[in-house]
Design a protein around this motif. Structure first.
Motif, PDB file in Angstrom:
ATOM      1  N   THR A 104       0.839  -1.206   0.000  1.00 37.83           N
ATOM      2  CA  THR A 104       0.000   0.000   0.000  1.00 37.83           C
ATOM      3  C   THR A 104       0.871   1.252   0.000  1.00 37.83           C
ATOM      4  OG1 THR A 104      -1.835  -1.116   1.075  1.00 37.83           O
ATOM      5  CG2 THR A 104      -1.766   1.269   1.328  1.00 37.83           C
ATOM      6  N   GLN A 139      -8.164   0.055  -0.939  1.00 38.97           N
ATOM      7  CA  GLN A 139      -8.641  -1.300  -0.669  1.00 38.97           C
ATOM      8  C   GLN A 139     -10.112  -1.321  -0.223  1.00 38.97           C
ATOM      9  OE1 GLN A 139      -6.209  -3.604   1.977  1.00 38.97           O
ATOM     10  NE2 GLN A 139      -7.592  -5.356   1.883  1.00 38.97           N
ATOM     11  N   ASP A 181      -5.469  -1.242  -5.062  1.00 42.98           N
ATOM     12  CA  ASP A 181      -4.973  -1.821  -3.806  1.00 42.98           C
ATOM     13  C   ASP A 181      -5.874  -2.988  -3.389  1.00 42.98           C
ATOM     14  OD1 ASP A 181      -3.653  -2.283  -1.457  1.00 42.98           O
ATOM     15  OD2 ASP A 181      -3.688  -0.194  -0.784  1.00 42.98           O
TER      16      ASP A 181
HETATM   17 MG    MG Z   1      -2.103  -2.883   2.012  1.00 47.98          MG
END
Ligand code: MG
Ligand code: ADP
Length: 231
Positions: A49, A94, A170
């Motif tokens: 990330t 994400q 992500d």
């Molecule tokens: Mg991550």
């Protein structure tokens, strides 16, 4: 012609935990070409990330160069970085990062509003992207009314609306069942084919690597090539 989309040279990043300094990225070097779908696989906490956020201009490295479509991000101030984020590179977080109080249409429209695009052009562009992504008919729903797969598509539509050259996703399949994960990966392939977008997908699921052009691994902040491609 092979055009470089992302160039990372000797990128380092650390975070402070109290008195301790933890190196999250260690001497990361990579070249991603225009139109490549790149998979970066690595365990949780390996720095994936952080790497995407640095390419997106959301975080700055401690050291090293990050060049995205010819722009050296180190040389840009916050205004310059926000322009890059609104035109050249899109980051899909994400958890999708959708705003639940806005409709699907309004969520997708948001980057264009921020970029100061006029209302008619926004209407045209948002409608076009929603149709492309296969969410027509759901424009006026709120994200909470959608399935996980649909929410991911809204996040992808919002990322695509500014026609970025580089799309950073992500863990795009982390919250999806395998059938929906395949659909999302097929969608990324279509985006690459239709718009020559460079797509960087980070994942802890090795099965996702079947769908990419080139795979790398991230382990404790170090990036390594698994399937080098010769140009
Ligand atoms: Mg991550
Ligand atoms: N903003 C931050 N402040 C402090 N530590 C962070 C921050 N972001 C990430 N970290 C730490 O950096 C390491 C790598 O995190 P991350 O890039 O999120 O890894 P991954 O996405 O591979 O799980 C982790 O140990 C995490 O706790």
């Amino acid at each position: 012609m092979h055009e470089v989309a992302v160039l990372l040279r000797d990128v380092w990043k650390s975070y402070k935990f109290g008195v301790e300094i933890v190196n999250v990225l260690k001497n990361v070097n990579a070249v991603f070409m225009r139109g490549e779908v790149i998979g970066i696989h690595g365990p949780s906490g390996s720095g994936k990330t952080t790497l995407l956020k640095i390419i997106a201009g959301l975080e700055r490295p401690d050291r090293g160069e990050v060049i995205v479509c010819g722009y050296n991000l180190n040389l840009l101030d916050e205004v310059g970085l926000s322009m890059i984020r609104n035109s050249i590179v899109s980051y899909i977080p994400q958890d999708y990062g959708l705003i639940d109080s806005l409709t699907v249409f309004e969520n997708v429209e948001l980057p264009l509003l921020i970029a100061g695009v006029d209302k008619l052009s926004r209407l045209r562009r948002v409608s076009e992207v929603i149709k492309y992504i296969g969410l027509n008919g759901k424009e006026w729903l709120r994200p909470t009314r959608l399935s996980g797969g649909e929410r991911q598509r809204v996040a992808i539509a919002r990322a695509l609306v500014t026609t970025p050259s580089v799309l950073l996703a992500d863990e795009p399949t982390a919250n999806l069942d395998w059938n929906n994960a395949i659909k999302v990966m097929e969608l990324f392939k279509d985006i690459k084919k239709d718009f020559n977008t460079t797509i960087v997908i980070v994942t802890h699921d090795p099965r996702i690597l079947e769908f990419v052009d080139r795979s790398l691994t991230m382990f404790e902040g170090t990036l390594k090539e698994i399937t080098p491609k010769t140009y």
